[in-house]
Write a protein that holds these residues in place. Sequence first.
Motif, PDB file in Angstrom:
ATOM      1  N   PRO B  94       0.810  -1.225   0.000  1.00 21.00           N
ATOM      2  CA  PRO B  94       0.000   0.000   0.000  1.00 21.00           C
ATOM      3  C   PRO B  94       0.845   1.278   0.000  1.00 21.00           C
ATOM      4  O   PRO B  94       1.707   1.451   0.851  1.00 21.00           O
ATOM      5  N   GLY B  95       0.582   2.135  -0.958  1.00 18.64           N
ATOM      6  CA  GLY B  95       1.277   3.416  -1.047  1.00 18.64           C
ATOM      7  C   GLY B  95       2.490   3.409  -1.964  1.00 18.64           C
ATOM      8  O   GLY B  95       3.103   4.455  -2.195  1.00 18.64           O
ATOM      9  N   ILE B  96       2.856   2.219  -2.463  1.00 15.76           N
ATOM     10  CA  ILE B  96       4.041   2.132  -3.319  1.00 15.76           C
ATOM     11  C   ILE B  96       3.641   1.619  -4.693  1.00 15.76           C
ATOM     12  O   ILE B  96       2.874   0.665  -4.802  1.00 15.76           O
ATOM     13  N   SER B  97       4.133   2.288  -5.726  1.00 18.03           N
ATOM     14  CA  SER B  97       3.876   1.781  -7.081  1.00 18.03           C
ATOM     15  C   SER B  97       5.173   1.719  -7.863  1.00 18.03           C
ATOM     16  O   SER B  97       6.129   2.441  -7.585  1.00 18.03           O
ATOM     17  N   LEU B  98       5.181   0.838  -8.832  1.00 17.09           N
ATOM     18  CA  LEU B  98       6.366   0.623  -9.648  1.00 17.09           C
ATOM     19  C   LEU B  98       5.931   0.632 -11.104  1.00 17.09           C
ATOM     20  O   LEU B  98       4.937   0.009 -11.455  1.00 17.09           O
ATOM     21  N   SER B  99       6.662   1.366 -11.931  1.00 12.75           N
ATOM     22  CA  SER B  99       6.324   1.354 -13.347  1.00 12.75           C
ATOM     23  C   SER B  99       7.570   1.547 -14.180  1.00 12.75           C
ATOM     24  O   SER B  99       8.613   1.966 -13.691  1.00 12.75           O
ATOM     25  N   LYS B 100       7.442   1.210 -15.455  1.00 11.97           N
ATOM     26  CA  LYS B 100       8.537   1.386 -16.413  1.00 11.97           C
ATOM     27  C   LYS B 100       8.481   2.831 -16.881  1.00 11.97           C
ATOM     28  O   LYS B 100       7.606   3.210 -17.659  1.00 11.97           O
TER      29      LYS B 100
END
Lengths: 183, 183
Positions: B94-100
């Motif tokens: 929760p609260g963390i996102s990862l993207s290219k």
Amino acid sequence: MHEFILYSRLGRTDSNWTNLRDAGRLDITVECAVAALFLSHAIRKDAVFHTILNGPPNPPLHLQINGETLHNIRTDQQTWTQILHKVLSGKLHPGISLSKMSFETLVKAKAKHSQIYVLEEGGRDIAQTEIGDKPLFVLGDHVGLPKNVERFALRYGTKISLGKQAYLAATCIAILNYILDRK
Amino acid sequence: MHEFILYSRLGRTDSNWTNLRDAGRLDITVECAVAALFLSHAIRKDAVFHTILNGPPNPPLHLQINGETLHNIRTDQQTWTQILHKVLSGKLHPGISLSKMSFETLVKAKAKHSQIYVLEEGGRDIAQTEIGDKPLFVLGDHVGLPKNVERFALRYGTKISLGKQAYLAATCIAILNYILDRK
């Protein structure tokens, strides 16, 4: 020259531990030492960091880290884990000393030559405080200073705060160094 | 609301590592995230921390940590080791996102709504700079920003400094939060 004392309620006083957090939050001690002593690619030669470890099995211990003589060191916690392990096993590291001494004895000795400031919420705003030329800042760990410890320190010093926010101990130290740098 | 972007030259973009330091200095990323997002016993709901990881094997990755929605978290590096491991394995927190996403794409998108400040030695002293109400601060890791990255960011922002000292990235963030708190 300026100094910091971190009062660590539970920091272990032996080397029978495998990670800093589980060693009575020695990770907080390390974060504070790094904030006190490190610039980018340099060590603050004019700063001294002290912590009094009050955890089992052999409290209190006084760990002193002197920027002027500190060597063979980096900022990362792996390095510090090894160094604290070594020092708490009775071995030596340049710039670090360990002795049997209580918070009260240390503060009383320091008060002869330094101006003592105790960081607490509700203290006088540092922006409104004249800071002496040989300041020593006393901080608690994540639980804060025990009441009797705070009372003792205030016999020798002034209660100050960094404003309305309550910061992590290491953040307080980073801010204090910045305030001194800008003076 | 205010934001930070740490440009991490070597931060690993997978989970095949056992400690943060050896994962391309992800320990610096963690120290910066903690400085950006944590008060004592509270999270800054109005802060967002970004890092662009440019290490092997799959760069660049954009890791975003949002103070408003961040949960199940502590300040210590053991906890963060587990969380980064999890997130870099493609799992959620929760609260963390990862993207290219590249640094350039992120900065360009942010510049539409935020005021961008690039921290560099030799920049304009922050004490003489008017900081906007939606600031975004760009910082390099221990090696500093690559020249072409700095040049790109300065197309959208202003070069500022915290004074004469060169601070660790996490210390810079702690000081910036303090300066914003005192405004």
